[in-house]
Design an enzyme around this catalytic site. Structure first.
Site, PDB file in Angstrom:
ATOM      1  N   GLY A  12       0.839  -1.208   0.000  1.00 52.02           N
ATOM      2  CA  GLY A  12       0.000   0.000   0.000  1.00 52.02           C
ATOM      3  C   GLY A  12       0.870   1.252   0.000  1.00 52.02           C
ATOM      4  N   PHE A  15      -1.378   6.843   2.445  1.00 51.96           N
ATOM      5  CA  PHE A  15      -0.807   7.720   3.464  1.00 51.96           C
ATOM      6  C   PHE A  15       0.111   6.957   4.425  1.00 51.96           C
ATOM      7  CE2 PHE A  15      -4.329  10.429   2.131  1.00 51.96           C
ATOM      8  CZ  PHE A  15      -3.667  11.635   2.023  1.00 51.96           C
ATOM      9  N   VAL A  80      -1.798  -7.495  -3.943  1.00 47.49           N
ATOM     10  CA  VAL A  80      -1.553  -8.560  -2.966  1.00 47.49           C
ATOM     11  C   VAL A  80      -2.876  -9.278  -2.697  1.00 47.49           C
ATOM     12  CG1 VAL A  80      -0.971  -8.968  -0.535  1.00 47.49           C
ATOM     13  CG2 VAL A  80       0.487  -7.519  -1.952  1.00 47.49           C
ATOM     14  N   GLU A 176     -18.855  17.882   1.823  1.00 50.10           N
ATOM     15  CA  GLU A 176     -17.962  18.614   0.911  1.00 50.10           C
ATOM     16  C   GLU A 176     -18.441  18.497  -0.529  1.00 50.10           C
ATOM     17  OE1 GLU A 176     -13.836  18.744   3.424  1.00 50.10           O
ATOM     18  OE2 GLU A 176     -13.996  17.137   1.967  1.00 50.10           O
ATOM     19  N   ALA A 320      -6.236  10.420   7.587  1.00 51.11           N
ATOM     20  CA  ALA A 320      -4.888  10.407   7.020  1.00 51.11           C
ATOM     21  C   ALA A 320      -3.811  10.606   8.089  1.00 51.11           C
ATOM     22  CB  ALA A 320      -4.786  11.492   5.954  1.00 51.11           C
ATOM     23  N   GLN A 321      -4.083  11.480   9.080  1.00 53.43           N
ATOM     24  CA  GLN A 321      -3.086  11.753  10.106  1.00 53.43           C
ATOM     25  C   GLN A 321      -2.720  10.496  10.887  1.00 53.43           C
ATOM     26  OE1 GLN A 321      -1.017  14.012  11.141  1.00 53.43           O
ATOM     27  NE2 GLN A 321      -1.556  15.300   9.413  1.00 53.43           N
TER      28      GLN A 321
END
Ligand code: FAD
Length: 439
Positions: A12, A15, A80, A176, A320-321
């Site tokens: 992967g 992030f 994978v 959004e 993401a963080q």
């Protein structure tokens, strides 16, 4: 004599995986990053591709371009399909090969999440979700196509359904997306059509929860809802979606006719838990230890959306963080182990806060005790998103596009790039009345 360097396989290049790979750039290891796509994707701006503000190349960067100068790192384009924990290899398939074994000494699984239709897989055909660049382009095609079909349609009674856009799920993506669509019809598209009035488009945001942006403080949810309503979005809360078909949706017992339904609700983790045969939480995420490894397998790390870890008594969110901080932590632990140093303290998540943008020049921001909504929050949102794009060239290009769009209302990428009738789950071609000369 060649020296054997331990091989770290990272599955992967999102992030979490990319953060781990970058943090290992000077480590005495061989790094192999495997991804089924050739790019790192900045998912938080997918909605801007779907609403034509940005082009796909502005939020995706080739992985090879990002880690290409990292001499210890190889990128492999493959999917994978399994992990053999005993033999210590992952099983992958590529364009021309199946069941390829790729050995590892240390494995980092960072395979993220996919859509979840909460047991209603049949919804997917009519309500695509947005996880990949391909998804965002397909949704963009579909939205633009709806306006084109309506313009070509001489029977005005059909305009309403064609120009009704339903978003299922009022989390950050739904909010959004709804805000961006509302701005698009009122600015960019407003004066470009002759038979239809784009500003008459109906944008419906549905959620079974009682407020939008449920992970934000209540006052921010309320501010976001007010803003959406001011933009003309119909916000329907407390309504479960019972049905989605080619004619629209049924929510709260009422049918909403629509040709464009977009799924912005649930996500489910990748099948990493099944590959490992490891314990998972109710959502299917791999339960990991505070050092991010799988119990009894100190050589296997799982990070990001596909991992489950409690922090201060609550599961860490799929953002993401978390993925980036976990990726960096795993790399640090690997480096220290190789240096024979003691393990760092258990992973600690530093929560920098949450943000969501609602239309033009308005965002909500929550960071510790700070809560704000409006233009300043929007500037903060823009700065943070620019900062986290993977390459400087993208930062410049996205910044210029945002300024241009803000000032002129013009969007960067309004192309329908597949043949119109091939777009996902479009209405049949014979439903489109041939256009005559404009009146
Ligand atoms: C539309 C949208 C908007 C979002 N907005 C925000 C936001 O505003 N702020 C925020 O913090 N978070 C946001 N998120 C969530 C955030 O993007 C994720 O939390 C983050 O991407 C998780 O990182 P990850 O490394 O776990 O997975 P990802 O970044 O999803 O990366 C997973 C990678 O693994 C690859 N992969 C998956 N399976 C395989 C396989 N079998 N073989 C090979 N490769 C594989 C994928 O191709 C991908 O590159 C958003 C997500 C979406 C979908």
């Amino acid at each position: 004599m060649p020296v054997h360097r331990p091989r770290v396989v990272i599955v992967g290049g999102g992030f979490g995986g990319l953060a781990a790979a970058r943090a290992l750039r000077r480590a005495p290891v061989e790094v192999i990053v495997i991804d089924r796509v050739n790019h790192h994707l900045f998912q938080p701006l997918l909605y801007q591709v779907a609403t034509s503000v940005l082009s796909p190349g502005q939020i995706g960067s080739p992985l090879r371009g990002i880690v290409g100068s990292q001499r210890n790192t190889t990128v492999v384009l493959a999917e994978v399909t399994g992990v053999d924990r005993e033999k210590r290899h992952v099983v992958a398939r590529s364009a021309d090969r199946e069941n390829v074994a790729i050995p590892y000494d240390i494995l980092v699984l960072a395979t993220g999440a996919r859509h979840s239709y909460f047991g209603h897989g049949e919804f997917e055909r009519y309500a695509p979700g947005m996880k990949t660049l391909g998804d965002a382009v397909a949704i963009r095609n579909r939205i633009l196509q709806a306006f084109e079909q309506a313009e070509a349609e001489e029977d005005p009674t059909r305009h309403r359904d064609l120009l009704t856009f339903v978003l299922v799920g009022a989390g950050p993506t739904g909010v959004e997306m709804a805000g961006a669509l509302a701005v698009m019809v009122r600015t960019t598209l407003r004066s470009e059509f002759r038979r239809i009035d784009p500003t008459s488009a109906r944008i419906v945001l549905v959620d079974m929860a009682n407020r939008v942006l449920g992970t934000f403080a209540e006052d921010l949810s309320a501010a976001a809802k007010r803003r959406l309503e001011r933009l003309g979005v119909e916000v329907r809360l407390g309504q479960a979606v019972d049905r989605i078909d080619e004619g629209g949706i049924v929510a709260g017992g009422e049918r909403i006719a629509s040709h464009t339904v977009i799924w912005t609700a649930g996500v489910a983790p990748s099948p990493a838990g099944q590959w490992l045969g490891a314990a998972t939480d109710r959502a299917g995420r791999v339960k990991i230890q505070p050092d991010l490894t799988v119990p009894d397998h100190p050589e296997i790390f799982v990070v990001g959306d596909t991992a489950s870890l409690e922090h201060d008594g609550r599961p860490l969110p799929g953002v993401a963080q978390v993925a980036m901080q976990q990726g960096r932590y795993a790399a640090r632990l690997i480096r220290r182990r190789l240096q024979g140093k003691t393990a760092p303290r258990p992973f600690h998540y530093f929560d920098k806060g949450n943000m969501a943008v609602v239309g033009k020049g308005f965002a909500v921001l929550q960071s510790g005790p700070i809560r704000m909504s409006g233009f300043i929050a929007w500037l903060g949102w823009a700065a943070v998103h620019l900062e986290f794009l993977a390459q400087s060239s993208l930062r410049v290009s996205v910044f210029v596009q945002w300024v241009w769009t803000y000032l002129t209302g013009q969007r960067g990428s309004r192309l329908i790039v597949t043949p119109p009738v091939a777009s996902i789950a479009s209405p049949p071609v014979d439903a489109v009345t041939p256009a005559r000369e404009p009146r």
